[in-house]
Structures are given as structure tokens and as C-alpha cells.
Design a protein around this motif. Structure first.
Motif, mmCIF file in Angstrom:
data_model
loop_
_atom_site.group_PDB
_atom_site.id
_atom_site.type_symbol
_atom_site.label_atom_id
_atom_site.label_comp_id
_atom_site.label_asym_id
_atom_site.label_seq_id
_atom_site.Cartn_x
_atom_site.Cartn_y
_atom_site.Cartn_z
ATOM 1 N N ALA A 164 -16.838 6.508 1.049
ATOM 2 C CA ALA A 164 -15.887 5.539 0.065
ATOM 3 C C ALA A 164 -14.843 6.357 -0.502
ATOM 4 O O ALA A 164 -13.696 5.815 -0.669
ATOM 5 C CB ALA A 164 -16.897 5.303 -1.150
ATOM 6 N N ASP A 165 -14.932 7.675 -0.985
ATOM 7 C CA ASP A 165 -14.062 8.417 -1.750
ATOM 8 C C ASP A 165 -12.956 8.893 -0.657
ATOM 9 O O ASP A 165 -11.614 8.705 -1.295
ATOM 10 C CB ASP A 165 -14.407 9.652 -2.225
ATOM 11 C CG ASP A 165 -15.573 10.448 -1.372
ATOM 12 O OD1 ASP A 165 -16.094 9.911 -0.766
ATOM 13 O OD2 ASP A 165 -15.350 11.819 -1.562
ATOM 14 N N ASP A 166 -13.132 8.833 0.571
ATOM 15 C CA ASP A 166 -12.172 9.055 1.572
ATOM 16 C C ASP A 166 -11.448 7.859 1.978
ATOM 17 O O ASP A 166 -9.976 7.784 2.371
ATOM 18 C CB ASP A 166 -12.881 9.796 2.959
ATOM 19 C CG ASP A 166 -13.230 11.000 2.931
ATOM 20 O OD1 ASP A 166 -12.839 11.663 1.810
ATOM 21 O OD2 ASP A 166 -14.430 11.262 3.729
ATOM 22 N N VAL A 167 -12.123 6.720 1.715
ATOM 23 C CA VAL A 167 -11.406 5.486 1.845
ATOM 24 C C VAL A 167 -10.128 5.292 0.617
ATOM 25 O O VAL A 167 -9.223 4.932 1.164
ATOM 26 C CB VAL A 167 -12.306 4.382 1.942
ATOM 27 C CG1 VAL A 167 -11.590 2.990 2.026
ATOM 28 C CG2 VAL A 167 -13.355 4.346 3.250
ATOM 29 N N VAL A 168 -10.771 5.593 -0.280
ATOM 30 C CA VAL A 168 -9.892 5.468 -1.478
ATOM 31 C C VAL A 168 -8.507 6.458 -1.271
ATOM 32 O O VAL A 168 -7.210 6.125 -1.486
ATOM 33 C CB VAL A 168 -10.623 5.869 -2.785
ATOM 34 C CG1 VAL A 168 -9.391 5.909 -3.928
ATOM 35 C CG2 VAL A 168 -11.586 4.985 -3.044
ATOM 36 N N ALA A 169 -8.956 7.657 -0.945
ATOM 37 C CA ALA A 169 -7.727 8.548 -0.502
ATOM 38 C C ALA A 169 -6.818 7.856 0.735
ATOM 39 O O ALA A 169 -5.682 8.071 0.400
ATOM 40 C CB ALA A 169 -8.118 9.953 0.201
ATOM 41 N N VAL A 170 -7.383 7.400 1.699
ATOM 42 C CA VAL A 170 -6.465 6.853 2.628
ATOM 43 C C VAL A 170 -5.732 5.597 2.284
ATOM 44 O O VAL A 170 -4.576 5.481 2.554
ATOM 45 C CB VAL A 170 -7.384 6.413 3.920
ATOM 46 C CG1 VAL A 170 -6.502 5.896 5.253
ATOM 47 C CG2 VAL A 170 -8.161 7.886 4.603
ATOM 48 N N VAL A 171 -6.305 4.831 1.545
ATOM 49 C CA VAL A 171 -5.786 3.571 1.058
ATOM 50 C C VAL A 171 -4.438 3.978 0.197
ATOM 51 O O VAL A 171 -3.333 3.390 0.077
ATOM 52 C CB VAL A 171 -6.512 2.736 0.312
ATOM 53 C CG1 VAL A 171 -5.917 1.553 -0.315
ATOM 54 C CG2 VAL A 171 -7.590 1.891 1.207
ATOM 55 N N THR A 172 -4.682 4.769 -0.864
ATOM 56 C CA THR A 172 -3.958 5.583 -1.768
ATOM 57 C C THR A 172 -2.613 6.134 -0.916
ATOM 58 O O THR A 172 -1.474 6.030 -1.150
ATOM 59 C CB THR A 172 -4.336 6.549 -2.593
ATOM 60 O OG1 THR A 172 -5.480 6.216 -3.212
ATOM 61 C CG2 THR A 172 -3.363 7.375 -3.336
ATOM 62 N N ASN A 173 -2.955 6.770 0.462
ATOM 63 C CA ASN A 173 -1.873 7.448 0.962
ATOM 64 C C ASN A 173 -1.088 6.270 1.692
ATOM 65 O O ASN A 173 0.166 6.496 2.006
ATOM 66 C CB ASN A 173 -2.446 8.345 2.169
ATOM 67 C CG ASN A 173 -1.496 9.014 2.833
ATOM 68 O OD1 ASN A 173 -1.299 8.759 4.200
ATOM 69 N ND2 ASN A 173 -0.743 9.877 2.338
ATOM 70 N N GLU A 174 -1.709 5.369 2.049
ATOM 71 C CA GLU A 174 -0.989 4.264 2.956
ATOM 72 C C GLU A 174 0.058 3.376 1.965
ATOM 73 O O GLU A 174 1.154 3.143 2.172
ATOM 74 C CB GLU A 174 -1.732 3.024 3.413
ATOM 75 C CG GLU A 174 -2.613 3.604 4.602
ATOM 76 C CD GLU A 174 -1.775 3.777 5.745
ATOM 77 O OE1 GLU A 174 -0.727 3.472 6.181
ATOM 78 O OE2 GLU A 174 -2.313 4.789 6.801
ATOM 79 N N LEU A 175 -0.346 3.425 0.580
ATOM 80 C CA LEU A 175 0.568 2.798 -0.445
ATOM 81 C C LEU A 175 1.462 3.773 -0.538
ATOM 82 O O LEU A 175 2.748 3.276 -0.928
ATOM 83 C CB LEU A 175 -0.368 2.390 -1.729
ATOM 84 C CG LEU A 175 -1.502 1.375 -1.530
ATOM 85 C CD1 LEU A 175 -2.300 1.136 -2.613
ATOM 86 C CD2 LEU A 175 -0.919 -0.017 -0.955
ATOM 87 N N ASP A 176 1.358 5.052 -0.891
ATOM 88 C CA ASP A 176 2.265 5.941 -1.176
ATOM 89 C C ASP A 176 3.346 5.893 -0.020
ATOM 90 O O ASP A 176 4.660 5.988 -0.224
ATOM 91 C CB ASP A 176 1.642 7.444 -1.183
ATOM 92 C CG ASP A 176 1.079 7.656 -2.535
ATOM 93 O OD1 ASP A 176 1.087 6.930 -3.213
ATOM 94 O OD2 ASP A 176 0.278 8.548 -2.594
ATOM 95 N N ARG A 177 2.926 5.869 1.168
ATOM 96 C CA ARG A 177 3.758 5.885 2.432
ATOM 97 C C ARG A 177 4.703 4.618 2.367
ATOM 98 O O ARG A 177 5.754 4.587 2.758
ATOM 99 C CB ARG A 177 3.206 6.273 3.542
ATOM 100 C CG ARG A 177 2.447 7.623 3.654
ATOM 101 C CD ARG A 177 1.511 7.581 4.716
ATOM 102 N NE ARG A 177 2.102 7.467 6.135
ATOM 103 C CZ ARG A 177 2.248 8.688 6.837
ATOM 104 N NH1 ARG A 177 1.924 9.787 6.548
ATOM 105 N NH2 ARG A 177 2.941 8.483 8.123
ATOM 106 N N ARG A 178 4.047 3.467 1.770
ATOM 107 C CA ARG A 178 5.107 2.058 1.931
ATOM 108 C C ARG A 178 5.965 2.330 0.908
ATOM 109 O O ARG A 178 6.861 1.534 1.058
ATOM 110 C CB ARG A 178 3.714 1.176 1.566
ATOM 111 C CG ARG A 178 4.571 -0.115 1.526
ATOM 112 C CD ARG A 178 3.355 -1.433 1.036
ATOM 113 N NE ARG A 178 3.172 -1.075 -0.151
ATOM 114 C CZ ARG A 178 2.170 -2.027 -0.847
ATOM 115 N NH1 ARG A 178 1.647 -3.209 -0.080
ATOM 116 N NH2 ARG A 178 1.918 -2.213 -1.903
ATOM 117 N N GLY A 179 5.967 3.569 0.172
ATOM 118 C CA GLY A 179 7.178 3.602 -0.846
ATOM 119 C C GLY A 179 6.769 2.959 -2.200
ATOM 120 O O GLY A 179 7.565 3.400 -3.170
ATOM 121 N N ASP A 180 5.665 2.716 -2.613
ATOM 122 C CA ASP A 180 5.029 2.348 -3.848
ATOM 123 C C ASP A 180 5.381 3.805 -4.743
ATOM 124 O O ASP A 180 5.000 4.723 -4.148
ATOM 125 C CB ASP A 180 3.907 2.155 -4.025
ATOM 126 C CG ASP A 180 3.425 0.846 -3.349
ATOM 127 O OD1 ASP A 180 4.541 0.421 -2.847
ATOM 128 O OD2 ASP A 180 2.424 0.255 -3.318
#
Ligand SMILES: C[S@@+](CC[C@H](N)C(=O)[O-])C[C@H]1O[C@@H](n2cnc3c(N)ncnc32)[C@H](O)[C@@H]1O
Length: 217
Positions: free
Chosen positions: A193-209
Motif C-alpha cells: 500500500a505505501d508503495d502504491v501511494v508513492a507511485v500515485v504521487t509520482n504519477e501526479l507529480d509527473r502530470r505537472g501538479d
């Protein structure tokens, strides 16, 4: 806009009755939830002020309780698991147990609530948020976030719901689907679960948020 993460602990204890020296063995795997705070809220040298995390604790005598950590107001959040567990222990020791009271402050930026239906409380706390259930069988989060961008819907909070080592309870998944949630995956492999949070966070960062601007804590 606020990024919101919900981590459901099916057996995670809602009381402070656990041993810091054996967190996984004595807390119904509260360690999984505690570990999720770091990737959601902390950058290498800063705090993400635009993130709110809800830890849903469904185990033990004081369940169900929800701990809400709001990056906009939280202070002194350390990255290591033990410090975060100490913080949770203090928060869970609070006597807030009034089922009708909603979120009650326990520490700066941290509130706790005891409720019959945690998801109702969380959805009411995030009105209008676009909802996502993290599920290995869902659509690829990259495609879904692209769809959102194309539809120019990037003006809503986004709320991501993640299970623990036992997955997500059916009733919560049903509730979220009724509320219009989409199932998304972050890859074909089931990860922690904590890795999922990291990956989602990274996807949002990469989206440019923009998130995690310089530290002020
Ligand atoms: C360790 S997994 C749960 C495994 C559990 N045995 C099950 O069957 O559901 C913890 C949670 O992380 C999320 N998760 C894990 N891998 C994922 C992936 N590849 N994509 C999306 N979500 C994932 C899901 O929400 C899952 O409930």
C-alpha cells in the motif's frame, strides 16, 4: 486543489494499545498505514502542503476511527516509521470517541473521528472530489489521468482509496462505486500500500501538479 489519500486498515487498531517495538505484530498492521504517510506527505526536504491523508482504522475496541493528517497544517512530521508510529500512538490516545462529533483536533493538522461509516465522513470531507479505487484489475492510471486532462476536468480534488495487506472491504468498494469512483491500477503487479501511494504521487507529480514546495516546517 488537494490530493487526498485514504488507506484502509481492515484490522489496524483504532486504540493506542500497541507496542512500538513490535508494531506489525501488535497493531493489526498499523505499520502499513503509518508507512503510507511518508510518500504522501513528505518530499526529500519538504512537506506537501496540498495533501490530506485519511487512515481508516477498522480494528480493536475503539474502531472504527479515522485519523486525518492535513499537510497544510501539520508540523514536525518525521520520515521514519518509528517517529510516525509514536505520533499515531499519541493521537489515538486522545479520548475523542463521540460518534456524532466528526473530526476533532488532536495535534496541529491532525484530527481524529470515531464514526459508524468512515467512508461517509471522508466523502463529506472531500465534497466534489474525483474518486479512484486502487485495484490491480483497474484501468491504467496513466490513461485515466490523461482522460481527465483531455476532458479539462483538472479542477477537482482527487481522492485515492487504497487497501492494506488484506485488500479493500467489499462494502467500501461498493460505496465508492455508487459514488462514481473509477478503478485504477499502477501496474500489473500487486505491491504494498505505501508503495502504491508513492507511485500515485509520482504519477501526479509527473502530470505537472505542483506539490511539495520548499519546507516551512
Ligand atoms: C498489498 S495490496 C493487497 C493485496 C491483497 N492480498 C488483495 O488481494 O487485495 C494492498 C492494496 O494496494 C493496492 N494495490 C496494490 N497493487 C496495486 C496495483 N498494481 N495497482 C493498483 N492498486 C494496487 C490495492 O488497493 C490493494 O488493496
Amino acid at each position: 486543489l488537494v490530493r487526498r489519500f485514504v488507506v484502509i486498515g481492515q484490522k489496524a487498531t483504532a486504540s493506542d494499545d500497541f507496542l512500538l517495538d513490535d508494531l506489525p505484530g501488535t497493531s493489526g498492521r498499523l505499520d502499513v498505514l503509518v508507512r503510507s504517510l511518508r510518500p504522501a506527505l513528505l518530499t526529500s526536504h519538504g512537506l506537501r502542503r496540498d495533501v490530506v491523508v485519511y487512515l481508516v482504522l477498522l480494528g480493536g475496541p475503539r474502531a472504527p476511527r479515522v485519523v486525518r493528517v492535513d499537510g497544510a497544517a501539520v508540523r514536525f512530521l518525521r520520515p521514519d516509521e518509528r517517529s510516525l508510529a509514536v505520533l499515531l500512538k499519541k493521537v489515538l490516545a486522545t479520548t475523542v470517541d463521540d460518534m456524532a462529533a466528526g473530526f476533532a483536533p488532536a495535534r496541529p493538522g491532525i484530527a481524529v473521528a470515531r464514526v459508524v461509516d468512515p467512508m461517509d465522513l471522508i466523502l463529506a470531507d472531500a465534497p466534489g472530489a474525483r474518486l479512484f479505487v486502487l485495484d490491480e484489475r483497474g484501468d491504467d492510471i496513466r490513461d485515466v489521468l490523461l482522460d481527465v486532462g483531455r476532458a479539462k476536468q483538472a479542477d477537482q480534488d482527487e481522492l485515492f482509496v487504497i487497501g492494506d495487506h488484506l485488500g479493500l472491504p467489499d462494502a467500501i468498494v461498493r460505496r465508492l462505486h455508487e459514488a462514481g469512483a473509477r478503478r485504477v491500477q499502477v501496474g500489473p503487479t500487486s505491491i504494498h500500500a505505501d508503495d502504491v501511494v508513492a507511485v500515485v504521487t509520482n504519477e501526479l507529480d509527473r502530470r505537472g501538479d505542483i506539490s511539495g514546495l520548499p519546507p516551512s516546517f
